[in-house]
Structure formats: structure tokens, C-alpha cells
Design an enzyme around this catalytic site. Structure first.
Site, PDB file in Angstrom:
ATOM      1  N   ARG A  40       0.852  -1.187   0.000  1.00 15.46           N
ATOM      2  CA  ARG A  40       0.000   0.000   0.000  1.00 15.46           C
ATOM      3  C   ARG A  40       0.886   1.236   0.000  1.00 15.46           C
ATOM      4  NH1 ARG A  40      -3.591  -2.761  -1.496  1.00 15.46           N
ATOM      5  NH2 ARG A  40      -5.670  -3.024  -0.574  1.00 15.46           N
ATOM      6  N   GLU A  80      -4.217   7.216  -5.200  1.00 15.98           N
ATOM      7  CA  GLU A  80      -4.587   6.316  -6.296  1.00 15.98           C
ATOM      8  C   GLU A  80      -6.045   6.559  -6.658  1.00 15.98           C
ATOM      9  OE1 GLU A  80      -3.830   2.219  -5.458  1.00 15.98           O
ATOM     10  OE2 GLU A  80      -1.734   2.565  -4.952  1.00 15.98           O
ATOM     11  N   HIS A 134      -0.951  -0.177  -9.683  1.00 18.50           N
ATOM     12  CA  HIS A 134      -1.645  -1.075  -8.736  1.00 18.50           C
ATOM     13  C   HIS A 134      -2.258  -2.284  -9.450  1.00 18.50           C
ATOM     14  CE1 HIS A 134      -3.637  -1.199  -4.542  1.00 18.50           C
ATOM     15  NE2 HIS A 134      -3.623  -2.416  -5.075  1.00 18.50           N
TER      16      HIS A 134
END
Ligand code: DGY
Length: 321
Positions: free
Chosen positions: A240, A269, A287
Site C-alpha cells: 500500500r 490512487e 496497482h
């Protein structure tokens, strides 16, 4: 025939997962695959018994307080649950599940790709060949950092961390790790345990992050931690974005103390951090750690397994709240 439970599938899952959701549930699917606002999530919760959610749907304390009383379960299509205020959800009596195990291999693949790409100058090389700028070769050309045989540090030796450790062993790397608790010997498989992050960092030339984002791990890798890594270390993050203080990493890249980084996760994000864009030695992905066809099916099925168990009156296998 009893009525099927009504579920909201908050994003466009794999075709196989959607087919199963539609077969077994009265499923409302977000066909447009757009991200719903907090108010829209709250409104949708009034129409359904369950939400099959992704990490793009934020269930913070404010949203949770406003969720409809009929909502019984949030079955996440993710292993990470930092988008959910678990305490608030538990307080409302809403069950929460995640999808562990099934994405470990795919995520470890991306971690290895980032480690190799960062160390071996993949961004620079690709751009050069693609742009027709590859005009010479010499033994001193595009020399990078060798990965094989080097010490690697894994922060968070859960399922993904262990899958990464396995791949690192394939490259002859010495695996060091930091975890809240030491693993049993059969899981440790010779990896060297460090009780504190401060002990681990000076020992490794590559550092790969695999722990969840929690209040305790937020900002874990900042100026002090980076300074404890040996000069020329490479940092990889597939966990993360919140784990890294991005401005501190940019400063360490500027001084050269950190030789390169491979990042699949960012504090913001989607979008990432434009501050990294000028660094050829930062290999970035959007991601996509778990984004393989096999893993997307497996994640969808695992979320549905949890819903099936819940609506059958059993305990869902992956309950986190
Ligand atoms: C996860 O499962 O947590 C991945 O980051 C994708 O959401």
C-alpha cells in the site's frame, strides 16, 4: 423457491465471477465500472443485503455511520481492508470479509518484476529502444545492480511476503524478514528474522514491502528508515502507498542513497505521485499486483464463497470483522 439475497457488485469483476454472482444472487452490477461516491454507496446500501466491494469503495467512519440498517455483509474483493473502518463496521454489526491466499503468487510476481526492473534499469532501456535512441553499445553501457545472490529484506511475512521470499530464494538471495511475530520454522524456511525494522534495514540491499496499511505501519518507510538502508539499496512496494513517505523517498532518490525503486502502490490512487515521473530509476505500475485472469477469477470466487457461507448461515472463512 426462497428469494435470492440482493447484492451490489460494486465494480466490473471477471466474466466468470460475474456469471456466478448473477446465477446465485439477485445481483446489481456496476456495469459502467465507475467509482461510486460516498453518498452513492450509502444510497446503494439501502437496496441490498450485501455489497461485494473492491478497495476503490471507501467505507470510512462517516460512510459506515450512514449505511442502511438492512446491509448485512461487505464481502471484499481484496486482501487489503484499509478502505474499511473495521471497528465502525463491527460496531454496526456488519460482517466484513477479504480474499487472502488467492492473490499471493500474482502479487509476488509483480514484486519480482519491479525489483528486477528497478535494479536493471528497465524504464530507461525500454524508452531508449522504443524511441530509436539506442545508438551504441559498450561494456560500460546501462550497467545496473545485480539481484542474484544479494540480501533481501521482506517487511510483512504473511502469505504474499512468503510467496515473494520463495521467488527471491530462486534468485539465490538471502532472505531477511521483519514481522510482528517470528514464523514457525516450516514457514520461515531459513529466512533470518529481525524483531525490529531497525535491525533488518542495514542488513539488506533490496527491501520489499508486504505488510498491510494500518495506523501502526502508515509512514513506516520514511527518512529514518531509508537512511538505515545501505547506500545503493533498492525499494519495492506492492502493498500500500501509505507505507512510504513519498517525499522522503524522492529526497533519498535525489541524493542517490536509494539507487532505484519499484512501485505498484501510491499514497494517491489512481494517479500516483507525479514527483516520481522524472526518475528513470523508478519503475512504476498502476496497482496491478493481483491483475491476472486467473487471480481475478479466484478473487471473485473467494468473495462469493464468503457470501455463500454467510447466507447459508455459516461463518464466512475470511471474516475480518
Ligand atoms: C488487494 O487485494 O488488496 C489488492 O491491492 C487489490 O485490491
Amino acid at each position: 423457491m426462497p428469494q435470492k439475497p440482493r447484492i451490489w457488485v460494486s465494480r466490473r469483476l471477471s466474466d466468470n465471477a460475474l456469471a456466478r454472482a448473477r446465477r446465485d444472487y439477485d445481483a446489481i452490477v456496476n456495469e459502467d465500472d465507475r467509482v461510486y461516491s460516498a453518498d452513492e454507496i450509502v444510497a446503494m446500501s439501502g437496496n441490498v443485503d450485501a455489497i461485494l466491494a473492491c478497495h476503490s469503495e471507501i467505507f470510512d467512519a462517516d460512510v459506515v455511520a450512514r449505511l442502511a440498517p438492512g446491509l448485512k455483509i461487505i464481502a471484499n474483493h481484496s486482501v487489503g481492508v484499509d478502505h474499511c473502518d473495521l471497528e465502525a463496521l463491527a460496531g454496526r454489526g456488519i460482517v466484513v470479509t477479504n480474499t487472502p491466499d488467492v492473490l499471493s503468487d500474482a502479487t509476488a510476481e509483480i514484486a519480482m518484476l519491479l525489483m528486477l526492473g528497478a535494479a536493471r534499469r528497465a524504464v530507461e532501456g525500454d524508452r531508449m529502444v522504443r524511441g530509436g535512441e539506442w545508438t551504441s553499445w559498450s561494456p560500460s553501457f546501462m550497467v545496473g545492480k545485480q539481484v542474484s545472490g544479494k540480501p533481501v529484506g521482506i517487511v510483512g511475512m504473511g502469505r504474499v511476503g512468503r510467496a515473494m521470499a520463495e521467488r527471491c530464494r530462486g534468485f539465490g538471495m538471502t532472505v531477511h524478514y521483519h514481522n510482528r511475530t517470528r514464523l514457525a520454522e516450516n514457514l520461515e524456511r531459513g529466512a533470518i528474522y529481525h524483531r525490529t525494522l531497525e535491525d533488518l534495514l542495514p542488513q539488506v540491499e533490496f527491501l520489499s514491502l508486504h505488510c498491510p496499511a494500518t495506523p501502526q505501519t502508515t509512514g513506516l518507510i520514511g527518512e529514518q528508515a531509508l537512511a538505515l538502508l545501505p547506500p545503493g539499496a533498492v525499494l519495492v512496494n506492492t502493498a500500500r502507498g501509505a507505507l512510504i513517505r513519498e517525499n522522503d523517498l524522492i529526497a533519498a532518490l535525489n541524493t542517490g542513497h536509494i539507487a532505484a525503486a519499484g512501485l505498484d502502490c501510491f499514497a494517491v490512487e489512481p494517479g500516483g505521485n507525479p514527483g516520481f515521473a522524472g526518475f528513470d530509476n523508478v519503475f512504476m505500475l498502476p496497482h496491478i499486483g493481483s491483475a491476472t485472469r486467473e487471480t481475478r477469477d479466484a478473487m471473485g470466487f473467494r468473495a462469493l464463497d464468503n457470501l455463500d457461507a454467510f447466507f447459508a448461515g455459516a461463518a464466512p472463512g475470511d471474516r475480518v470483522a
